[in-house]
Design a protein around this motif. Structure first.
Motif, mmCIF file in Angstrom:
data_model
loop_
_atom_site.group_PDB
_atom_site.id
_atom_site.type_symbol
_atom_site.label_atom_id
_atom_site.label_comp_id
_atom_site.label_asym_id
_atom_site.label_seq_id
_atom_site.Cartn_x
_atom_site.Cartn_y
_atom_site.Cartn_z
ATOM 1 N N VAL A 238 45.503 6.160 30.996
ATOM 2 C CA VAL A 238 44.227 5.952 31.693
ATOM 3 C C VAL A 238 43.905 4.466 31.641
ATOM 4 C CG1 VAL A 238 41.788 6.579 31.839
ATOM 5 C CG2 VAL A 238 43.441 8.228 30.932
ATOM 6 N N LEU A 239 43.691 3.860 32.814
ATOM 7 C CA LEU A 239 43.435 2.423 32.892
ATOM 8 C C LEU A 239 42.200 2.138 33.744
ATOM 9 C CD1 LEU A 239 47.061 1.148 33.668
ATOM 10 C CD2 LEU A 239 45.901 1.079 31.443
ATOM 11 N N THR A 240 41.537 1.005 33.444
ATOM 12 C CA THR A 240 40.487 0.465 34.317
ATOM 13 C C THR A 240 41.000 -0.883 34.826
ATOM 14 O OG1 THR A 240 39.382 -0.406 32.326
ATOM 15 C CG2 THR A 240 38.546 1.655 33.228
ATOM 16 N N PRO A 241 41.956 -0.871 35.756
ATOM 17 C CA PRO A 241 42.695 -2.096 36.094
ATOM 18 C C PRO A 241 41.881 -3.160 36.820
ATOM 19 C CG PRO A 241 43.398 -0.282 37.493
ATOM 20 C CD PRO A 241 42.505 0.309 36.452
ATOM 21 N N ALA A 242 40.903 -2.782 37.637
ATOM 22 C CA ALA A 242 40.145 -3.784 38.390
ATOM 23 C C ALA A 242 39.204 -4.575 37.496
ATOM 24 C CB ALA A 242 39.362 -3.115 39.522
ATOM 25 N N HIS A 243 38.695 -3.932 36.419
ATOM 26 C CA HIS A 243 37.670 -4.572 35.584
ATOM 27 C C HIS A 243 37.573 -3.763 34.306
ATOM 28 C CE1 HIS A 243 33.237 -5.704 34.822
ATOM 29 N NE2 HIS A 243 33.940 -6.822 34.701
ATOM 30 N N GLN A 244 38.365 -4.126 33.301
ATOM 31 C CA GLN A 244 38.485 -3.307 32.104
ATOM 32 C C GLN A 244 37.119 -3.058 31.473
ATOM 33 O OE1 GLN A 244 38.265 -3.475 28.478
ATOM 34 N NE2 GLN A 244 39.186 -1.431 28.470
ATOM 35 N N PHE A 245 36.885 -1.805 31.100
ATOM 36 C CA PHE A 245 35.619 -1.465 30.454
ATOM 37 C C PHE A 245 35.835 -1.379 28.942
ATOM 38 C CE2 PHE A 245 32.487 1.310 28.577
ATOM 39 C CZ PHE A 245 31.318 0.860 29.164
ATOM 40 N N PRO A 246 35.051 -2.172 28.162
ATOM 41 C CA PRO A 246 33.943 -3.039 28.572
ATOM 42 C C PRO A 246 34.244 -4.528 28.493
ATOM 43 C CG PRO A 246 33.677 -2.485 26.288
ATOM 44 C CD PRO A 246 35.004 -1.887 26.712
ATOM 45 N N THR A 247 35.509 -4.930 28.276
ATOM 46 C CA THR A 247 35.795 -6.360 28.079
ATOM 47 C C THR A 247 35.720 -7.152 29.357
ATOM 48 O OG1 THR A 247 38.188 -6.131 28.390
ATOM 49 C CG2 THR A 247 37.325 -5.753 26.158
ATOM 50 N N GLY A 248 35.910 -6.494 30.507
ATOM 51 C CA GLY A 248 35.760 -7.175 31.786
ATOM 52 C C GLY A 248 36.996 -7.857 32.313
ATOM 53 N N VAL A 249 38.132 -7.786 31.608
ATOM 54 C CA VAL A 249 39.343 -8.461 32.096
ATOM 55 C C VAL A 249 40.072 -7.556 33.089
ATOM 56 C CG1 VAL A 249 39.611 -9.810 29.986
ATOM 57 C CG2 VAL A 249 40.747 -7.590 30.177
#
Length: 465
Positions: A238-249
């Motif tokens: 599971v990834l948040t590739p556009a805008h990692q939650f919560p670090t923002g990278v």
């Protein structure tokens, strides 16, 4: 004992055969004090209630008069008897939710009061007037066809997703769809799923509830460290590739290619959580990872950030090889999204009202982030703001000698709710000190003051005050 049922207003009123007046008085007082009879409710006329209960009219009239004298009820001349706004009743009810912090700056939240009320209500009226009767039956398992078509067009246009209507599955929220996919994975024998080391604890609980073990991938300046998937024995990530939650990278281009290569080589699945991909402020948003490998990536999105959580709709773009199993899990679990809401959202998207809502919030959130950045530079230059200029929150890195708890406590004393980065970490390792600051939840009238108070709290913690 006898019980009465009152025409027009159903009440449970147990009466004593020997003391009807006292028992009626106690019964009404109890209903008001617990909130079962809310403030502003109109009681039956004394004559009607007396006839229904089989008691004298004067008995009911005397009870109403006593309760009115005590402040429980209000007798309005010519308008009947009503439940009064009695402070004691409210304090005894015990059903009121705890007061929220005056300034909510936790990450991932949005201002629900900023909902596009006028556009939504107008389209809802139009939709209800024009829908055929068949639309009010149970919706298809995958979701209403009109919404799946609208989402396919929208996601291809705005996020570069490779999608057709048949690939879309509609759910009630991100957690709902995450659970469906994880259960489908478990059904194929999966045991482990990789997640970013920082993320929502709730999502990890959902994963655990499906029987999968979550293993953490480290996160650095290039996003999740994809290389560590090689030894993780995970069937999915599971990834948040556009805008990692919560670090923002963001996930770097090299790591995007690497995770797609890993998924293809191992026949694994990538779950792309595009929770705020539409909110990029410094330049055009990063396109969806799904476009690189539509057969290996499940794209997940939701209306909760662009519109409001109460809309209760989310979507998954599912590879064809997984569609039947995901829909089977939906049928087994039930709880499909409401059909009428789906039809209204379809109209909302087709009318470009969804685009307008995103643009409005994008402009508002950009202003708030820039304000926070300016306040930090002016008042606490030893702290730094990290992550893309995007999304609903950012990460404020703290000086080496400042503890997260000190900042959180100082903010709470000023009526501001924030969270330390450690709260989002999976495992017991040491995380760099930081505060996750969400700027999406306050109303426009209160956002500036809330951010000022946070910076004031940070300044006090840095100076040891």
């Amino acid at each position: 004992m006898s019980e009465g049922s009152i025409a027009g207003l159903d009440l449970h009123l147990p009466l004593s055969g020997t003391r009807p007046a006292r028992s009626l008085e106690d019964a009404i007082r109890s209903l008001v004090s617990t909130g079962a009879l809310p403030v502003g409710a109109r009681l039956p006329a004394a004559r009607a209630l007396a006839a229904d209960l089989g008691v004298a009219r004067n008995t009911v009239a005397d009870v109403y008069a006593r309760l009115a004298a005590e402040g429980w009820l209000e007798a309005r001349v010519g308008a009947g008897t009503w439940v009064a706004a009695f402070p004691a009743a409210a304090s005894q009810a015990g059903t009121r939710p705890a007061a929220a912090p005056p300034f909510e700056l936790r990450g991932g939240l949005v201002d629900a009061s900023d909902f596009a009320f006028s556009a939504w209500s107008a389209l809802a009226r139009q939709t209800l007037a024009e829908l055929p009767g068949t639309a009010f039956s149970y919706p298809p398992t995958a979701g209403v066809v009109a919404l799946r078509q609208s989402l396919a067009t929208y996601l291809a246009r705005t996020r570069g997703v490779a999608v057709g209507p048949d690939n879309v599955v509609v759910g009630t929220g991100f957690g709902d769809l995450l659970s469906l996919v994880c259960r489908a994975l478990r059904g194929r024998g999966a045991r482990r799923i990789a997640v970013e080391e920082y993320g929502h604890e709730r999502h990890r609980r959902i994963i655990a509830a499906t029987g999968l073990e979550a293993v953490a991938l480290p996160v650095d300046a290039d996003g999740a460290v994809i290389e560590q998937l090689e030894g993780a024995d995970a069937a999915a990530v599971v990834l948040t590739p556009a805008h990692q939650f919560p670090t923002g990278v963001p996930l770097s281009a090299a790591r995007r290619r690497a995770v797609v290569d890993w998924a293809r080589r191992t026949d694994a699945l990538v779950l792309e959580d595009d929770y705020d991909g539409e909110f990029r402020y410094d330049r055009r948003s990063i396109g969806a990872l799904q476009a690189l490998a539509p057969d290996q990536v499940v794209y997940l999105g939701t209306a909760s950030k662009a519109l409001a959580p109460a809309v209760g709709l989310a979507w998954a773009v599912v590879p064809p090889a997984w569609r039947a199993e995901v829909l089977s899990q939906r049928e087994a679990g039930g709880a499909a999204a409401a059909g009428i809401h789906q039809h209204v959202l379809a109209r909302f998207i087709d009318a470009f009202a969804y685009d307008r809502a995103v643009r409005r919030r994008r402009a508002e959130f950009r202003t708030r982030r820039e304000l926070l950045e300016g306040l930090l530079a002016e008042r606490v230059p030893s702290a730094s703001l990290h992550g893309l200029a995007a999304g609903l929150q950012c990460l404020v890195r703290l000086p080496a000698d400042v503890r997260e708890e000190a900042v959180v406590d100082a903010a709470a004393r000023r009526g501001v709710a924030v969270q330390g980065l450690a709260e989002f970490r999976l495992g017991d390792g040491v995380a760099p000190a930081g505060i996750v600051v969400g700027y999406g939840a306050p109303s426009p009238a209160r956002a500036e003051r809330g951010l000022e108070l946070f910076v004031e709290a940070l300044e006090a913690a840095v100076e040891g005050r």
